[in-house]
Design a protein around this motif. Structure first.
Motif, PDB file in Angstrom:
ATOM      1  N   MET A  75       0.827  -1.208   0.000  1.00  0.00           N
ATOM      2  CA  MET A  75       0.000   0.000   0.000  1.00  0.00           C
ATOM      3  C   MET A  75       0.862   1.259   0.000  1.00  0.00           C
ATOM      4  SD  MET A  75      -3.352  -0.906   2.374  1.00  0.00           S
ATOM      5  CE  MET A  75      -2.488  -1.722   3.735  1.00  0.00           C
ATOM      6  N   ALA A  76       1.950   1.229   0.743  1.00  0.00           N
ATOM      7  CA  ALA A  76       2.852   2.386   0.772  1.00  0.00           C
ATOM      8  C   ALA A  76       3.488   2.612  -0.594  1.00  0.00           C
ATOM      9  CB  ALA A  76       3.928   2.170   1.835  1.00  0.00           C
ATOM     10  N   ALA A  77       3.873   1.530  -1.267  1.00  0.00           N
ATOM     11  CA  ALA A  77       4.495   1.653  -2.587  1.00  0.00           C
ATOM     12  C   ALA A  77       3.504   2.219  -3.604  1.00  0.00           C
ATOM     13  CB  ALA A  77       5.010   0.291  -3.046  1.00  0.00           C
ATOM     14  N   ILE A  78       2.266   1.761  -3.554  1.00  0.00           N
ATOM     15  CA  ILE A  78       1.243   2.248  -4.486  1.00  0.00           C
ATOM     16  C   ILE A  78       0.965   3.731  -4.253  1.00  0.00           C
ATOM     17  CG2 ILE A  78      -1.174   2.054  -5.180  1.00  0.00           C
ATOM     18  CD1 ILE A  78       0.637  -0.232  -6.098  1.00  0.00           C
ATOM     19  N   LYS A  79       0.797   4.106  -3.002  1.00  0.00           N
ATOM     20  CA  LYS A  79       0.467   5.498  -2.683  1.00  0.00           C
ATOM     21  C   LYS A  79       1.616   6.447  -2.990  1.00  0.00           C
ATOM     22  CE  LYS A  79      -2.952   6.555  -0.749  1.00  0.00           C
ATOM     23  NZ  LYS A  79      -4.260   7.007  -1.287  1.00  0.00           N
ATOM     24  N   ALA A  80       2.813   5.911  -3.103  1.00  0.00           N
ATOM     25  CA  ALA A  80       3.974   6.752  -3.423  1.00  0.00           C
ATOM     26  C   ALA A  80       3.995   7.169  -4.892  1.00  0.00           C
ATOM     27  CB  ALA A  80       5.271   6.021  -3.077  1.00  0.00           C
ATOM     28  N   ASP A  81       3.197   6.512  -5.727  1.00  0.00           N
ATOM     29  CA  ASP A  81       3.097   6.867  -7.140  1.00  0.00           C
ATOM     30  C   ASP A  81       2.096   8.005  -7.279  1.00  0.00           C
ATOM     31  OD1 ASP A  81       2.482   7.023  -9.888  1.00  0.00           O
ATOM     32  OD2 ASP A  81       2.827   4.881 -10.186  1.00  0.00           O
ATOM     33  N   PRO A  82       2.504   9.189  -7.735  1.00  0.00           N
ATOM     34  CA  PRO A  82       1.592  10.335  -7.830  1.00  0.00           C
ATOM     35  C   PRO A  82       0.344  10.046  -8.659  1.00  0.00           C
ATOM     36  CG  PRO A  82       3.858  11.022  -8.188  1.00  0.00           C
ATOM     37  CD  PRO A  82       3.871   9.527  -8.170  1.00  0.00           C
ATOM     38  N   ARG A  83       0.455   9.166  -9.642  1.00  0.00           N
ATOM     39  CA  ARG A  83      -0.698   8.835 -10.478  1.00  0.00           C
ATOM     40  C   ARG A  83      -1.775   8.081  -9.696  1.00  0.00           C
ATOM     41  NH1 ARG A  83       2.652   5.654 -14.947  1.00  0.00           N
ATOM     42  NH2 ARG A  83       3.497   4.857 -12.974  1.00  0.00           N
ATOM     43  N   LEU A  84      -1.366   7.437  -8.612  1.00  0.00           N
ATOM     44  CA  LEU A  84      -2.293   6.605  -7.837  1.00  0.00           C
ATOM     45  C   LEU A  84      -2.560   7.179  -6.455  1.00  0.00           C
ATOM     46  CD1 LEU A  84      -0.675   3.183  -8.790  1.00  0.00           C
ATOM     47  CD2 LEU A  84      -2.721   4.200  -9.786  1.00  0.00           C
ATOM     48  N   ALA A  85      -2.250   8.456  -6.263  1.00  0.00           N
ATOM     49  CA  ALA A  85      -2.390   9.076  -4.948  1.00  0.00           C
ATOM     50  C   ALA A  85      -3.827   9.042  -4.442  1.00  0.00           C
ATOM     51  CB  ALA A  85      -1.880  10.516  -4.995  1.00  0.00           C
ATOM     52  N   ALA A  86      -4.816   9.056  -5.366  1.00  0.00           N
ATOM     53  CA  ALA A  86      -6.222   9.083  -4.955  1.00  0.00           C
ATOM     54  C   ALA A  86      -6.778   7.690  -4.668  1.00  0.00           C
ATOM     55  CB  ALA A  86      -7.066   9.749  -6.048  1.00  0.00           C
ATOM     56  N   LEU A  87      -5.989   6.649  -4.908  1.00  0.00           N
ATOM     57  CA  LEU A  87      -6.457   5.278  -4.719  1.00  0.00           C
ATOM     58  C   LEU A  87      -6.739   5.004  -3.241  1.00  0.00           C
ATOM     59  CD1 LEU A  87      -4.993   2.137  -6.433  1.00  0.00           C
ATOM     60  CD2 LEU A  87      -5.344   2.140  -3.965  1.00  0.00           C
ATOM     61  N   GLU A  88      -7.837   4.311  -2.982  1.00  0.00           N
ATOM     62  CA  GLU A  88      -8.198   3.925  -1.615  1.00  0.00           C
ATOM     63  C   GLU A  88      -8.292   2.405  -1.524  1.00  0.00           C
ATOM     64  OE1 GLU A  88     -11.595   5.836   0.015  1.00  0.00           O
ATOM     65  OE2 GLU A  88     -10.950   7.843  -0.581  1.00  0.00           O
ATOM     66  N   PHE A  89      -7.755   1.854  -0.462  1.00  0.00           N
ATOM     67  CA  PHE A  89      -7.784   0.416  -0.245  1.00  0.00           C
ATOM     68  C   PHE A  89      -8.925   0.033   0.689  1.00  0.00           C
ATOM     69  CE2 PHE A  89      -3.370   1.130  -1.447  1.00  0.00           C
ATOM     70  CZ  PHE A  89      -3.106   0.065  -2.285  1.00  0.00           C
ATOM     71  N   LYS A  90      -9.644  -1.039   0.340  1.00  0.00           N
ATOM     72  CA  LYS A  90     -10.559  -1.675   1.267  1.00  0.00           C
ATOM     73  C   LYS A  90      -9.814  -2.875   1.833  1.00  0.00           C
ATOM     74  CE  LYS A  90     -12.669  -0.685  -2.060  1.00  0.00           C
ATOM     75  NZ  LYS A  90     -12.428   0.301  -3.162  1.00  0.00           N
ATOM     76  N   VAL A  91      -9.685  -2.936   3.150  1.00  0.00           N
ATOM     77  CA  VAL A  91      -8.816  -3.924   3.798  1.00  0.00           C
ATOM     78  C   VAL A  91      -9.644  -4.842   4.691  1.00  0.00           C
ATOM     79  CG1 VAL A  91      -6.793  -4.273   5.260  1.00  0.00           C
ATOM     80  CG2 VAL A  91      -6.947  -2.222   3.812  1.00  0.00           C
ATOM     81  N   ASP A  92      -9.439  -6.135   4.532  1.00  0.00           N
ATOM     82  CA  ASP A  92     -10.154  -7.120   5.341  1.00  0.00           C
ATOM     83  C   ASP A  92      -9.147  -8.122   5.899  1.00  0.00           C
ATOM     84  OD1 ASP A  92     -12.249  -8.380   6.551  1.00  0.00           O
ATOM     85  OD2 ASP A  92     -13.092  -9.264   4.729  1.00  0.00           O
ATOM     86  N   ASP A  93      -9.248  -8.435   7.183  1.00  0.00           N
ATOM     87  CA  ASP A  93      -8.364  -9.419   7.808  1.00  0.00           C
ATOM     88  C   ASP A  93      -8.852 -10.834   7.503  1.00  0.00           C
ATOM     89  OD1 ASP A  93      -6.763  -7.452   8.961  1.00  0.00           O
ATOM     90  OD2 ASP A  93      -8.020  -7.333  10.756  1.00  0.00           O
ATOM     91  N   VAL A  94      -7.926 -11.705   7.151  1.00  0.00           N
ATOM     92  CA  VAL A  94      -8.248 -13.100   6.850  1.00  0.00           C
ATOM     93  C   VAL A  94      -7.166 -13.995   7.455  1.00  0.00           C
ATOM     94  CG1 VAL A  94      -9.534 -12.648   4.715  1.00  0.00           C
ATOM     95  CG2 VAL A  94      -7.041 -12.881   4.625  1.00  0.00           C
ATOM     96  N   PRO A  95      -7.460 -15.286   7.668  1.00  0.00           N
ATOM     97  CA  PRO A  95      -6.468 -16.164   8.308  1.00  0.00           C
ATOM     98  C   PRO A  95      -5.346 -16.645   7.396  1.00  0.00           C
ATOM     99  CG  PRO A  95      -8.492 -17.363   7.852  1.00  0.00           C
ATOM    100  CD  PRO A  95      -8.764 -15.933   7.518  1.00  0.00           C
ATOM    101  N   ALA A  96      -5.549 -16.553   6.071  1.00  0.00           N
ATOM    102  CA  ALA A  96      -4.538 -17.072   5.137  1.00  0.00           C
ATOM    103  C   ALA A  96      -4.759 -16.420   3.774  1.00  0.00           C
ATOM    104  CB  ALA A  96      -4.650 -18.591   5.033  1.00  0.00           C
ATOM    105  N   HIS A  97      -3.880 -16.733   2.824  1.00  0.00           N
ATOM    106  CA  HIS A  97      -4.051 -16.248   1.452  1.00  0.00           C
ATOM    107  C   HIS A  97      -5.450 -16.620   0.940  1.00  0.00           C
ATOM    108  CE1 HIS A  97      -0.479 -14.363  -0.144  1.00  0.00           C
ATOM    109  NE2 HIS A  97       0.314 -15.304   0.349  1.00  0.00           N
ATOM    110  N   THR A  98      -6.099 -15.692   0.237  1.00  0.00           N
ATOM    111  CA  THR A  98      -7.393 -15.996  -0.365  1.00  0.00           C
ATOM    112  C   THR A  98      -7.273 -16.244  -1.868  1.00  0.00           C
ATOM    113  OG1 THR A  98      -7.867 -13.643  -0.683  1.00  0.00           O
ATOM    114  CG2 THR A  98      -8.652 -14.663   1.361  1.00  0.00           C
ATOM    115  N   PHE A  99      -6.064 -16.287  -2.367  1.00  0.00           N
ATOM    116  CA  PHE A  99      -5.791 -16.633  -3.760  1.00  0.00           C
ATOM    117  C   PHE A  99      -4.706 -17.700  -3.801  1.00  0.00           C
ATOM    118  CE2 PHE A  99      -7.444 -12.316  -4.159  1.00  0.00           C
ATOM    119  CZ  PHE A  99      -8.280 -12.412  -5.263  1.00  0.00           C
ATOM    120  N   GLN A 100      -4.751 -18.520  -4.829  1.00  0.00           N
ATOM    121  CA  GLN A 100      -3.711 -19.525  -5.022  1.00  0.00           C
ATOM    122  C   GLN A 100      -2.567 -18.992  -5.868  1.00  0.00           C
ATOM    123  OE1 GLN A 100      -6.151 -22.842  -6.657  1.00  0.00           O
ATOM    124  NE2 GLN A 100      -5.306 -24.009  -4.951  1.00  0.00           N
ATOM    125  N   LYS A 101      -2.872 -18.039  -6.754  1.00  0.00           N
ATOM    126  CA  LYS A 101      -1.895 -17.600  -7.745  1.00  0.00           C
ATOM    127  C   LYS A 101      -1.838 -16.080  -7.821  1.00  0.00           C
ATOM    128  CE  LYS A 101      -3.107 -21.639 -10.588  1.00  0.00           C
ATOM    129  NZ  LYS A 101      -3.622 -22.080 -11.916  1.00  0.00           N
TER     130      LYS A 101
END
Length: 318
Positions: free
Chosen positions: A58-84
């Motif tokens: 998230m810090a790396a993304i927000k450091a890009d001026p083109r993506l400064a307006a981007l907002e993250f929706k964050v949810d806690d989970v017990p493990a990866h929710t993707f395999q790939k």
């Protein structure tokens, strides 16, 4: 502890292929998994990773001026929710037939979850679900107007149905907000004057407003399939495909030639061995029922580096 990050940003990206490769390398470095779409119009993704690595991402993304307006929706989970991990360049960051829309220039007015909640039940307001039918059949806001769409690209064809609401405020919503950006922009183009959108979508509404009056569950595009968002007055609105009893257990039909995404309660799932019907249960190509109704595609020698230009070049050279 892990987290899931849902995000998008409409912003011009001059060289999507170069951006994709740089972004892919960042995700590899941080052991993130998920689906990310890069286009000339912006970035759209859902990824999972450890809390520490998600914070670095998230810090790396927000450091890009083109993506400064981007907002993250964050949810806690017990493990990866993707395999790939897949980072792909496509013509749009959400598949539609609205290629000419420029949401970063003009779109519907953003409403915070609190503002949306305050407006949604007024007589001069129409709440509009711009998602596909399999999504809103699982869960939707009370009294929401739905458009009977198999895909978001059908949205322009359904706008005629909304002409009776031209004198009302149109409050659009979707899972995370990305579809509403183009849908609300198109409504403005078609002469609707009072067009709004739930900023951050259903997911943010669940986080900030407790999900009040969202009936059922929210379909999500990761291995969780569906999540609860309503902590105030939850209910189940979807019904088992087979017995029609209330059930929010969403599965894929075990017949891969059908693969329909639909609710199937545990009892009927066991009876039909994961199929949606007797015909699919008897199909010779039916997958063995795994009791979850979620089937992952074979890896086919998958490696997280697939998609990188340098990786593809190495395959050719070797």
């Amino acid at each position: 502890m892990y987290q899931v990050l849902l995000y998008y940003c409409y912003t011009p990206l001059d060289n999507p292929e170069e951006f994709r490769d740089e972004h892919h390398r960042l995700c590899l470095k941080l052991d993130l998994r998920g689906r990310i779409i890069v286009a000339g119009e912006g970035l759209n993704g859902t990824v999972s990773g450890t809390v520490e690595n998600c914070a670095r991402y998230m810090a790396a993304i927000k450091a890009d001026p083109r993506l400064a307006a981007l907002e993250f929706k964050v949810d806690d989970v017990p493990a990866h929710t993707f395999q790939k991990l897949h980072v792909r360049v496509k013509p749009e960051i959400v598949h539609s037939s609205l290629h000419h829309m420029r949401p970063h220039e003009k779109t519907g007015q953003h409403l915070s979850p609190a503002e949306f909640k305050a407006l949604k039940d007024r007589d001069d307001v129409v709440v509009l679900d711009v998602r596909s039918d399999y999504e809103y059949n699982l869960g939707r806001f009370k009294n929401a107007v739905t458009l009977d769409m198999e895909n978001f690209r059908d949205f322009p064809e359904r706008v005629e149905k909304l002409k009776e609401f031209k004198n009302k405020k149109i409050l659009t919503y979707c899972t995370g907000g990305v579809k509403c950006e183009k849908a609300s922009a198109y409504l403005l183009e078609q002469g609707f004057e009072n067009v709004y959108q739930l900023h951050g979508g259903i997911i943010k509404y669940g986080i900030e407003a407790g999900g009040e009056d969202f009936d059922g569950q929210c379909y999500v595009f990761d291995n969780r399939v569906a999540v609860d968002v309503n902590r105030v007055n939850p209910t189940v609105i979807s019904r088992c495909q087979h017995c029609q009893k209330p059930s929010n257990r969403l599965v894929n039909c075990a017949n891969p030639h059908c693969n329909a995404h639909l609710p199937l309660c545990e009892a009927c799932g066991a009876e039909l061995r994961g199929a949606c019907s007797e015909a699919c249960a008897a199909h010779p190509g039916k997958r063995p029922y795994n009791a979850t109704g979620v089937y992952f595609k074979p890896s086919n020698h998958y490696t997280p580096a697939q998609g990188l230009t340098s990786y593809a070049r190495g395959l050719v050279e070797n």
